[in-house]
Design an enzyme around this catalytic site. Structure first.
Site, PDB file in Angstrom:
ATOM      1  N   THR B 182       0.831  -1.215   0.000  1.00 32.17           N
ATOM      2  CA  THR B 182       0.000   0.000   0.000  1.00 32.17           C
ATOM      3  C   THR B 182       0.861   1.259   0.000  1.00 32.17           C
ATOM      4  OG1 THR B 182      -0.058   0.092   2.431  1.00 32.17           O
ATOM      5  CG2 THR B 182      -1.820  -1.137   1.345  1.00 32.17           C
ATOM      6  N   GLY B 198       0.410  -5.710   6.474  1.00 34.91           N
ATOM      7  CA  GLY B 198      -0.110  -7.041   6.822  1.00 34.91           C
ATOM      8  C   GLY B 198      -0.035  -7.371   8.296  1.00 34.91           C
ATOM      9  N   GLY B 199       0.052  -6.350   9.153  1.00 39.81           N
ATOM     10  CA  GLY B 199       0.118  -6.584  10.598  1.00 39.81           C
ATOM     11  C   GLY B 199      -1.123  -7.263  11.149  1.00 39.81           C
ATOM     12  N   GLU B 200      -2.211  -7.219  10.402  1.00 40.65           N
ATOM     13  CA  GLU B 200      -3.439  -7.884  10.851  1.00 40.65           C
ATOM     14  C   GLU B 200      -3.510  -9.322  10.349  1.00 40.65           C
ATOM     15  OE1 GLU B 200      -3.382  -4.453  10.008  1.00 40.65           O
ATOM     16  OE2 GLU B 200      -3.230  -4.508  12.174  1.00 40.65           O
ATOM     17  N   ASN B 284       2.117  -2.452  14.481  1.00 39.94           N
ATOM     18  CA  ASN B 284       1.730  -3.247  15.650  1.00 39.94           C
ATOM     19  C   ASN B 284       2.321  -4.652  15.639  1.00 39.94           C
ATOM     20  OD1 ASN B 284      -0.365  -3.512  13.393  1.00 39.94           O
ATOM     21  ND2 ASN B 284      -0.793  -5.314  14.634  1.00 39.94           N
ATOM     22  N   ASP B 326      -3.063  -1.403  19.213  1.00 39.52           N
ATOM     23  CA  ASP B 326      -2.822  -1.240  17.770  1.00 39.52           C
ATOM     24  C   ASP B 326      -2.341   0.165  17.425  1.00 39.52           C
ATOM     25  OD1 ASP B 326      -2.770  -2.013  14.989  1.00 39.52           O
ATOM     26  OD2 ASP B 326      -4.611  -0.869  14.741  1.00 39.52           O
ATOM     27  N   ASP B 328       0.078   1.447  15.785  1.00 40.66           N
ATOM     28  CA  ASP B 328       1.168   1.342  14.796  1.00 40.66           C
ATOM     29  C   ASP B 328       2.098   2.554  14.831  1.00 40.66           C
ATOM     30  OD1 ASP B 328      -0.580  -0.690  13.870  1.00 40.66           O
ATOM     31  OD2 ASP B 328       0.259  -0.493  11.863  1.00 40.66           O
ATOM     32  N   TRP B 560      -9.012   3.575   6.331  1.00 40.80           N
ATOM     33  CA  TRP B 560      -9.575   2.953   7.540  1.00 40.80           C
ATOM     34  C   TRP B 560     -10.836   3.698   7.991  1.00 40.80           C
ATOM     35  CZ3 TRP B 560      -6.338   1.510  12.498  1.00 40.80           C
ATOM     36  CH2 TRP B 560      -7.115   0.694  13.329  1.00 40.80           C
TER      37      TRP B 560
END
Lengths: 602, 602
Positions: B182, B198-200, B284, B326, B328, B560
């Site tokens: 992104t 891709g932290g999620e 995160n 979270d 970040d 978001w």
């Protein structure tokens, strides 16, 4: 959560504040609308007024000031496909509809278009593939404090103009059989009129009037079929100065073919309150393969003048008997009292897809003039003013050439010297400002069988500019008094946006590659241009708010010309041939529906 | 068909004409870029220059003239979802990338943004559901005559800036495991740097440098893991004035958890050519459920300073050890030589998602200051400048409250007091202009198991404004010398567009409900606003062309905050809680990506 509640309350307060600006008296819609339409600060009828002149008496934006135009606020509809038509302005509120899924927005003119309410119809997405030429919607109508939306699935919905709540809704036709809704309704007296799309699916076209009060049907008049269905009085409905006689439509069809005979009615509707007549045109006979349907195929390709109360036809005129080119006759009927050959005339002026500019006496349907408004037109040499029939050039007549023959170099192409993009008329210059296409085609009919809900086209098309030329359109000034083009501004791509004429002496229009242009009405000289977010197939309207004149323009490329981009088609003959002609368009503009409101710099 | 050929030729001619304007010399990209980035008429680095100051020395647009701004041309990208980032300007060409499918456009500044070329990647659409927070793309990078695109599927593509032809492409990571692209790349010397999202999904975050010449990998540095993977020199990589020592990351994770430990690197990258250090933050730790991953989870939530040639870390600073919210740490690192407590400092200034504004000495990573830049922040009382650790308030620490407990009223929300929307710095006022969010949350962890390519979130969130307040954001001026907010302009919705500071004394930013705003840098007084087509989560950049200054702004609601609209979600806790907070947004603006270029009236 208190936040949500607070905002909802604030919104309600805004809507309440608007109540005073929207008429809700006891006078009939016709009286109120006629009154409102005389106020140049509003735009209460899709075409500006009942005459479809698309003319304003506002003069702040004029030949001197046009250079100071600039966007003052903008609004994305959130829909990517083709945006035809344009918004209404009633009081301090703008009403805008989007292509499928046909969301309607009420936008606050006091707050840069903040959303007052929106109505989001739920429709079966299976309607999308039965929309021949993009999922367009040409706008809403207003009357009696209600906003009328004609959905893709043919549902006609009445919404409370203040709240967006549904007052009633009625299904006009059956999309599973290929009938769809794309056109703007028109409110006339206590009725709302709505046409139907689907000539490529073998619908039996009709114009229907619903009672504003409850949505009950007042009358329905088909384009083709028995006299009672088409609401013809054999002895009093006139054509070319004669009564049409019994079974005037049935006699021109083989067997039962009229039942899937087309004559869709998806164009703009006009109305003459003094004569109490509504005017509109019918589209192509189905199928596009002329060898499959011998006869004149009446009353496809026809100008209709119907009594607004009863729907009975007062007069009709068929422009393209036995169509062999898909020259739908649905383009707008401009009502103007204008000199024709020196004589002031109650005229109906119509720039047909077939490339001829027709002038009729709108009181009785007498044909006064029919001249080419694009020199490229070659399918007919002329129109015989006595018989009303075009003199067809056999070389360019796919039907004459026999089945399965690829007829080459026919001009105009099926999408016409002009399509639905409406022209404008200035009663000051007495000239018509016409956004045109300049495209020819190869036309190859093939045999097709009818299956309900399946395409019933029966021809393969390629499209391209006239030989040796590269401009795919022109914006022209046309004088019906002399029957000729006065000036012509070439456009790389077509001038596919609906025009506006102004008392300020500037004619505005949008181009397929995304420019809003303002030109001098006398000379065609370019006074202003602006590259909007997307190609323009929508209209330029106008209104005044807080003492300032504005031009709302609706970019959003798509429609027939842009169907390649809108639907992601790539083959040259796809999109009924449009993809080939407009192949380069995606190098100039991208999809995106963005209402762009222009005003003058301070 | 001659038409097609003619247009193709015309296009080639245009491209040829541009050759002279794009550097293609033999100097290294770094030299060329540093040179080009000194020319205020261009915008050759995603953040304007390597310092990420987002400041221009251009002064035509200033406190006196800002009121005369208006759009001069506009361009729809044809994509509806969230548009973050903004365009580059190199010579007479603007380069713009869109959200998935990540089409890149080269637009001709000499012709109102006519498309010179476009590059349309083909990507597996299965990447869409693994993009946590909308299908955004934050822009392209330029270097050595090439344009670098970081696709959603993590492919890094080098395109010839003149033709759009692919020079090389390389896959950075594996989207089937939840790694996506992104962020905007950054060209440094002969390398192009790119992070990963891709932290999620439990990626092991990394920053990777590819050789410009052929796309071969020069170095890769992970955020978490063994020393060799994270490119730490235990004895020379410093943190809080001390060497980090051996296994500084591994020691802070339980077992192998670091392998799916997050620390994604999807923010903006900065570079100090004099120090030869690149700066960026890590996100995160995975999962969001803190009870599942004891320890400090180093080096998630960390500021990294790495040698540009080797990738070896010179210093690091972890802002939020053992993240429970979270928060970040990926927000931009602004490099500025600025007074801090009266002493001119080679500072790195970072407005973190956790609500603290960090000031570090960028030469060695010494922590100089860490103050709240939103008074609502309540998860920590302060940051201990000696240890660098925040003093966490247990009541607002979901991990402290134990598994499955819903921790209420934590401020800021997970999306931070500021998210990726970059701040700006003016070396004239010495102030930072920061677009902020003003949102709190309830945070309820739940147990989650890791499955490659499946969400690995482990918390349910609700979001809302701070108690008793309704503004979801503020645009603030922050003074690091005094460590405090100088002025604060409330925003109904968040100020989610990247800011621009100008020598003309006006700071510009975009709002989530679609306004471009220009405010006086000294006072915050509103000097200009314009309602753009859609909510703004993209940036305001600037350039000069033919002697005139312009502001390209990129509206297109989503990201978001706008994920509810972009992805059509409706439940309050959907979109990781954002849907609830921004529920009213769709009553203010609709989807649509429309580059809007502002200039001054003549």
């Amino acid at each position: 959560m208190s936040f949500t509640r607070k905002h909802t309350l604030a919104l309600s307060a805004c809507v309440m504040a608007l109540t005073g600006t929207i008429g809700s008296g006891t006078a009939s819609a016709n009286d109120e609308l006629i009154q409102l339409s005389k106020d140049p600060s509003q735009w209460v009828i899709p075409s500006g007024n009942y005459s479809s002149q698309r003319y304003t008496t506002l003069t702040q934006i004029n030949t001197k000031t046009a250079k100071n135009l600039r966007p003052v606020w903008t609004f994305s509809t959130g829909v990517l496909r083709g945006h035809e038509g344009g918004p209404l302005v009633v009081g301090n509120v703008m009403y805008l509809s989007a292509p499928y899924p046909n969301t309607v927005f009420a936008l606050d003119l006091n707050d840069s278009g903040k959303i007052l309410w929106k109505y989001e119809p739920r429709q079966d997405p299976n309607v999308i593939p039965v929309m021949c030429c993009d999922t367009v919607n040409r706008g809403v109508a207003y009357g009696e404090g209600m906003i009328f939306l004609h959905q893709a699935d043919t549902t006609l919905v009445a919404l409370d103009a203040k709240t967006g709540k549904v007052a009633w809704s009625v299904k006009d036709d059956d999309p599973t059989k290929g009938a769809t809704g794309t056109s703007a309704p028109l409110v006339v007296k206590d009725k709302v009129l709505v046409g139907v799309s689907g000539g490529e699916f073998g619908v039996q076209g009709h114009m229907t009037a619903y009672n504003i009060k409850d949505g009950s049907q007042a009358w329905r008049a088909y384009s083709v079929g028995p006299d009672d269905q088409i609401k013809f009085d054999p002895e009093h409905t006139m054509s070319m100065g004669e009564p049409v006689g019994k079974d005037s439509s049935l006699k021109t069809w083989q067997g039962d073919q009229w039942k899937i005979g087309g004559g869709a009615t998806w164009g703009w509707i006009s109305y003459d309150p003094a004569l109490n007549l509504v005017y509109y045109g019918s589209g192509n006979p189905s199928t596009w393969n002329p060898t499959q349907r011998p006869g004149d195929n009446k009353w496809s390709m026809t100008v209709f003048a119907r009594d607004a109360d009863t729907g009975v036809a007062k007069w009709v005129y068929q422009m393209t008997p036995h169509d062999q080119w898909d020259y739908d006759g649905i383009n707008e009927m401009i009502l103007a009292d204008v000199p024709v050959h020196g004589k002031m005339t109650k005229a109906l002026v119509h720039f047909d897809r077939n490339g001829f500019a027709y002038v009729l006496d709108r009181t009785d349907g007498k044909l006064l003039e029919a001249n080419k408004y694009d020199p490229a037109v070659n399918w007919a040499t002329h129109v015989d003013l006595k018989t009303g029939r075009p003199e067809v050039v056999s070389q360019y007549a796919p039907g004459d050439q026999g089945a399965d023959h690829n007829t080459k170099g026919v001009c105009p192409a099926a999408l016409g010297s002009k399509d639905e993009q409406p022209a404008a008329y200035s009663p000051v210059t007495h000239m018509f400002y016409v956004p045109t296409n300049h495209v020819c085609m190869d036309y190859e009919p093939f045999k097709v069988s009818y299956t309900a809900g399946q395409p019933y086209v029966g021809a393969t098309l390629s499209m391209f500019p006239p030989e040796g030329q590269s401009n795919l359109g022109n914006f022209i000034a046309y004088d019906v008094n002399q029957g000729k083009i006065v000036w012509s501004d070439p456009e790389t791509f077509s001038a596919w946006g609906g025009a506006l004429a102004t008392a300020g002496g500037v004619a505005f229009y949008g181009t397929l590659d995304g420019y809003l242009k303002g030109v001098d009405e006398k000379t065609g000289a370019l006074l202003y241009k602006f590259k909007t977010p997307s190609g323009i197939i929508g209209n330029v309207n106008t209104f005044e708010h807080d003492g300032k004149q504005y031009l709302p323009v609706l970019p959003g490329v798509g429609g027939w010309a842009g169907i390649g981009m809108a639907a992601g088609l790539s083959e040259d003959t796809a999109g009924l041939g449009a993809v080939g002609a407009y192949k380069q368009l995606s190098n100039y503009t991208q999809l995106g529906g963005v209402l762009t409101v222009f005003g003058l710099s301070n």
